[in-house]
Motif scaffolding. Structure first.
Motif: not given
Length: 494
Positions: A268-287
């Protein structure tokens, strides 16, 4: 004649006997079938005494025969469907001679349907007492001996269909896989992400360092690649104003096979505008949390002899700090890194691969006397000496920039890339970046002119993340090989 051929011949005779009696051995539409588990739940609310039947409690069940006991004018069949097992009771007096003759042509592995009334045997076993028996598929090959299931690992993968119907625990893994992916999809949609599809056949492969599979389109007379990642297409969508996108993609890499690698795999690959790798850590934990919630059982989960705690927040540790912790090396000590790489055999291995033309590295800032880029040696040491110690879920962040060409640099130290990798049980689970959106820097790194053109129109700052779904399913279902969670893994010719 082999024993297997003899069994098939006997079953073919029974198939022919069914046809001679006017019975289609391969059935047809059989609507309104109730799941065995649902029927059991419905029966649980009724007080059915042992040895009694409820004439008004009717049901229709279908499934594969896993047990057959013929005791004269009475018989019992155990039938398995996707939810569990149900016992059929057959009485010659109730069925009549014609249907009893149909029963006599049945074998283990046949798929049948039954209509009848619910009751319990004298021993209290819930039973569907049949009024009508329907043959739905005559099995010409017998199931694994004594219904103990396939045990040979290679045969299990090669004949997955037999593995699935003979080993309920295997079916359960794939049911859980489906539940995990569904939960992740819902989680992201709830966060405002759009699910999209991007090309599998690509004229220029990109998004990761891997060897692709190649093919050729005859009509267009052009060479194409099976994608190794959907990254560059998903980023184009950010340019187009689709600010949160994800794709559950099948990717292909023409590389090795191991308990953690398959040439065809799901991400699963995802991209989010106006975010950074810190937000992606949260997304990983959430998924991951969403997947665990779908399975039940809590955040602490077994994996082999390990006990893994997926409760957020996960540990966050810098790449350089972990290298020092486990090797005593300073990430910028070129001489020390080179010497340790020689001690571990890493330098010799890479030198040979360069000589064989299997790898290409850039000696941009190598140690004196070294042909190999310093950060490549550092990363090889990290993979060998640090990664195996990353057991509990851990985000390793701030990687050497030279091995992360598509990543934004740290604003205070351009030698560091704003990238993390997620590790669990010594295995990489995910990879994420604060994305590079400067077209002039990007065009130095990739040969995809259309992608660079897209960036010239302006891509918002963004965070990007890829998570290996097969590996996540392995971890959450306590499966030790990636082939245990892929329905049809690639096999050598049998």
């Amino acid at each position: 004649m082999s024993e297997s051929d003899r069994y098939m011949q006997e079953r073919e005779k029974k198939r022919d006997a069914l046809r001679a009696a006017g019975v289609d051995p391969y059935g047809g539409r059989f609507p309104d079938v109730e799941a065995a588990a649902d029927l059991r739940a419905r029966a649980d609310v009724c007080d059915i005494p042992a040895g009694e039947k409820l004439p008004d409690f009717t049901a229709r069940i279908a499934g594969r025969i896993t047990l057959l006991r013929d005791i004269g004018k009475l018989a019992f069949l155990t039938v398995q469907d996707r939810t569990g097992a149900m016992q059929f009771g057959l009485s010659r007096a109730d069925l009549g001679d014609a249907q009893w003759a149909v029963f006599k042509q049945l074998d283990l592995g046949d798929i049948i349907g039954g209509d009848g009334i619910i009751g319990r045997t004298k021993t209290g076993e819930l039973t569907l007492w049949l009024k009508t028996l329907t043959v739905l598929a005559k099995a010409l090959r017998p199931p694994p001996e004594k219904w103990h299931g396939l045990t040979d690992v290679e045969l299990r993968y090669r004949h997955r269909y037999v593995d699935l119907f003979s080993n309920p625990e295997v079916r359960e893994v794939f049911r859980q896989r489906s539940a995990i992916i569904h939960a992740i999809r819902e989680h992201l949609v709830d966060l405002g992400y759009l699910e999209v599809d991007t090309p599998v056949l690509q004229p220029i492969y990109g998004g990761a360092a891997a060897r692709p599979f190649t093919t050729h389109h005859n009509t267009l007379d052009m060479d194409l690649y099976l994608r190794i990642s959907p990254e560059l297409y998903l980023k184009r969508l950010l340019v187009g104003g689709m600010e949160r996108v994800f794709e559950i993609s099948r990717n292909f890499r023409n590389e090795g096979i191991s308990p953690r690698h398959n040439p065809e795999f799901s991400m699963i690959e995802l991209y989010e505008a106006y975010a950074d790798y810190n937000v992606m850590m949260e997304r990983t934990e959430g998924m991951v949390a969403a997947g665990i919630e779908a399975l039940g059982g809590g955040f602490i989960r077994p994996y082999g002899e390990l006990e893994l705690n997926f409760a957020p927040p996960w540990r966050r540790a810098k790449y350089a700090d972990l290298l020092g912790e486990h090797t005593g090396l300073d990430v910028k000590d070129t001489s020390g890194v080179l010497e340790r790489a020689k001690q571990e055999g890493i330098y010799q291995k890479l030198t040979k691969m360069i000589g064989d033309g299997h790898v290409h590295v850039r000696p941009d800032h190598a140690a004196p006397g070294s042909l190999i880029d310093h950060d490549v040696l550092v990363n090889e040491l990290f993979d060998m000496l640090v990664q195996p110690h990353l057991i509990q879920p851990t985000f390793v962040y701030d990687y050497p920039a030279s091995i992360c060409p598509l990543t934004r640099r740290h604003p205070e130290d351009p030698s560091i890339a704003l990238r993390f990798e997620a590790f669990v049980a010594g295995m990489e689970l995910g990879n994420a970046y604060t994305e590079l959106n400067d077209p002039r820097v990007q065009e130095e790194k990739v040969m995809d002119e259309d992608f660079v053109m897209a960036l010239e129109y302006g891509m918002p700052p963004a965070g990007g993340l890829g998570v290996g779904l097969d590996r996540l399913v392995m971890l959450l279902t306590n499966s030790r090989s990636i082939r245990d969670v892929i329905l049809f893994p690639l096999q050598r010719k049998g």
